[in-house]
Structure formats: C-alpha cells, structure tokens
Design a protein around this motif. Structure first.
Motif, PDB file in Angstrom:
ATOM      1  N   ASP A   7       0.841  -1.190   0.000  1.00  0.00           N
ATOM      2  CA  ASP A   7       0.000   0.000   0.000  1.00  0.00           C
ATOM      3  C   ASP A   7       0.879   1.244   0.000  1.00  0.00           C
ATOM      4  O   ASP A   7       2.115   1.169  -0.078  1.00  0.00           O
ATOM      5  CB  ASP A   7      -0.971  -0.017   1.189  1.00  0.00           C
ATOM      6  N   SER A   8       0.250   2.422   0.088  1.00  0.00           N
ATOM      7  CA  SER A   8       0.993   3.677  -0.014  1.00  0.00           C
ATOM      8  C   SER A   8       1.936   3.897   1.157  1.00  0.00           C
ATOM      9  O   SER A   8       2.851   4.727   1.075  1.00  0.00           O
ATOM     10  CB  SER A   8       0.006   4.852  -0.112  1.00  0.00           C
ATOM     11  N   ASP A   9       1.755   3.168   2.255  1.00  0.00           N
ATOM     12  CA  ASP A   9       2.649   3.269   3.410  1.00  0.00           C
ATOM     13  C   ASP A   9       3.766   2.221   3.373  1.00  0.00           C
ATOM     14  O   ASP A   9       4.562   2.127   4.316  1.00  0.00           O
ATOM     15  CB  ASP A   9       1.854   3.112   4.712  1.00  0.00           C
ATOM     16  N   GLY A  10       3.792   1.424   2.314  1.00  0.00           N
ATOM     17  CA  GLY A  10       4.832   0.414   2.183  1.00  0.00           C
ATOM     18  C   GLY A  10       4.516  -0.899   2.865  1.00  0.00           C
ATOM     19  O   GLY A  10       5.382  -1.766   2.963  1.00  0.00           O
ATOM     20  N   ASN A  11       3.272  -1.067   3.327  1.00  0.00           N
ATOM     21  CA  ASN A  11       2.876  -2.309   3.985  1.00  0.00           C
ATOM     22  C   ASN A  11       2.410  -3.337   2.950  1.00  0.00           C
ATOM     23  O   ASN A  11       1.712  -2.988   1.993  1.00  0.00           O
ATOM     24  CB  ASN A  11       1.743  -2.050   4.984  1.00  0.00           C
ATOM     25  N   GLU A 208      -1.160   0.435  -4.695  1.00  0.00           N
ATOM     26  CA  GLU A 208      -0.868   1.292  -3.553  1.00  0.00           C
ATOM     27  C   GLU A 208      -2.087   2.067  -3.071  1.00  0.00           C
ATOM     28  O   GLU A 208      -2.210   2.374  -1.888  1.00  0.00           O
ATOM     29  CB  GLU A 208       0.247   2.290  -3.897  1.00  0.00           C
ATOM     30  N   ILE A 209      -2.984   2.407  -3.999  1.00  0.00           N
ATOM     31  CA  ILE A 209      -4.146   3.226  -3.640  1.00  0.00           C
ATOM     32  C   ILE A 209      -5.459   2.475  -3.795  1.00  0.00           C
ATOM     33  O   ILE A 209      -6.533   3.063  -3.669  1.00  0.00           O
ATOM     34  CB  ILE A 209      -4.199   4.518  -4.483  1.00  0.00           C
ATOM     35  N   ALA A 210      -5.395   1.178  -4.065  1.00  0.00           N
ATOM     36  CA  ALA A 210      -6.584   0.437  -4.488  1.00  0.00           C
ATOM     37  C   ALA A 210      -7.697   0.459  -3.449  1.00  0.00           C
ATOM     38  O   ALA A 210      -8.864   0.727  -3.777  1.00  0.00           O
ATOM     39  CB  ALA A 210      -6.217  -0.996  -4.849  1.00  0.00           C
TER      40      ALA A 210
END
Length: 257
Positions: A7-11, A208-210
């Motif tokens: 995701d956008s936080d790298g998780n 990342e933004i899904a």
C-alpha cells in the motif's frame, strides 16, 4: 521476477482480498474516485481494447506476460498430423517461456498480455482461454488479437482484446517474460494491480491506492444509486438491482466484519 504488492505506506497487502472491495463497482465509479485523488487519466485503457461481448464485468489482480514478435520462421509441415500439432512442434524446438503462466494464476486473477507490437496472431483462442479460466482467471486482457471469437463469446469467456484474429502462434509471437510490468492501451500494469472491466471499458488501479479508491468509488456509486432511485420513483419505475443500496452496504459490511 517477484513482486510484493504494497500500500501507499509500504505495507504488504493481499490484492486478492482487496479485489472484493471492487466487485460491486462500475468502472466509471472507479475513474471518478481516481480523478478525485489526482490520478487524472492514469489507468485508463484505450477504448481500442474492448470486451469481446456485452455484459462482461470483472475485477482482479493482474498476472502479466510480455511478448515480442518472433524472429524465427515456421517451416512447411509435411503431414496433416503435423499441421494439427503445429504448436507442439514449434514449442518443442524453440521452447515456451509462457508455460508457467497457469501456475501464477489464482482464483480472481486477471491475465494481462502485452503482445509487443506483434502483428495479427490469435495468441488467445477458445481452448487456451478455458485453461486460464480453469486456473481461476476471471478476466483475460490483451492489446493483441483473439481468435475463435464466436466460441469465446458463446462460452462467455471474459476476453478483452484489441482485434479479432485468424492466425496461430508459431513463427509470429514469443513470450519473453512473466509477472513483469507491461503497457496496455496507454496504461501501466504491474503484477497485483487491480484491473477492472465492464461495458464502458477498462481501468487499472495501482495497488498502492486500491483500497482507498474502492471506498471512495463506493460513495460515488451509492450517490448515483440514490439519485437514480428518485428518478425511478418519479417515472413510476420498479426498483431493480442497479438502485439497491442495501445490497451494496451488506457487501461492504461483510468485508469489514
């Protein structure tokens, strides 16, 4: 090549779970949500690449393959048996870099194939698309050709292509890479990105933004349903599933449970 969707936080995220957030949505809802997040025109696949039949709808994580035009000719075959078995003869001599594709496909996958400017070649046809469906593919997308299109439509195989074709693979096209970023109709597609299709066309959502996109798109859909239901009432029209907001709420409540 190995990709770990994040995701956008790298998780790390599971795109096969995230795809469930998209199931009730229309492509237009997702396009509106991506616009709202500043992703103008990103992920919009050219309208040249279209569903082969009307009524098709799918959402799923991409499994990709990249092809190039073949640089080796097919030779003249001597017998009817050889003509029938042309693919096997070709692959036995030159190999088949795409042979592991079915092993990458899971329940809910969308197979995305970039043909790399190859000319007319029916890379997909009525038999091999069934093999992908049996592996779990809910959609098959290519910027190339599909052949046997009457049977593919009859089977209701979720096939999306740029053109209908007639010819077969040997001497025309080769797979060079699996599970790598590809370009389809002006959109980048990476393994795990969410690919969606309905009668309005195709869209690709960066993983990342899904989830964020899906929740915004849900609100867009609900607002449209409420507005359309009022029009139905004014017209004396019976409500149908396209204005059933309760079903949408139940779907997302189950995902969050």
């Amino acid at each position: 090549m190995s990709y770990e969707p994040k995701d956008s936080d790298g998780n790390a995220v599971d795109p096969y779970h995230i795809r469930k957030y998209f199931e009730p949505l229309r492509v237009v809802d997702v396009a509106d949500a991506m616009d709202g997040l500043g992703y103008f025109n990103i992920g919009l696949v050219s309208q040249e690449i279209r569903p082969l039949w009307l009524g098709m709808k799918f959402w799923g994580p991409a499994v990709t393959q990249r092809c190039v035009p073949a640089n080796k000719p097919m030779w003249q075959l001597e017998t009817t048996e050889d003509i029938v078995g042309a693919h096997g003869i070709w692959f036995k001599k030159y190999g088949h870099n795409g042979r592991g594709l079915n092993d990458l496909v899971k329940q809910g996958s969308v197979v995305v194939t970039d043909v790399g400017s190859s000319g007319e070649v029916g890379f997909f046809g009525s038999e091999n698309v069934l093999a992908l469906q049996a592996s779990g593919a809910v959609g098959i997308v290519t910027n190339g050709h599909c052949r046997d299109t009457g049977e593919v439509a009859m089977q209701e195989t979720p096939m999306v292509c740029r053109e209908r074709g007639r010819t077969i693979i040997p001497g025309r096209i080769e797979v060079v890479e699996l599970n790598t970023p590809v370009g389809i109709g002006g959109a980048q597609v990476r393994p795990g990105d969410i690919v969606g299709c309905d009668d309005d066309g195709l869209i690709v959502v960066p993983i990342e933004i899904a989830r964020q996109v899906a929740l915004h798109a849900k609100a867009v859909l609900i607002a449209d349903m409420n507005a359309r239901r009022k029009r139905y009432d004014a017209l004396g029209r019976t409500h149908d599933e396209s204005v059933d907001t309760d079903a949408i709420d139940r779907h997302y409540a189950q995902l969050e449970a």
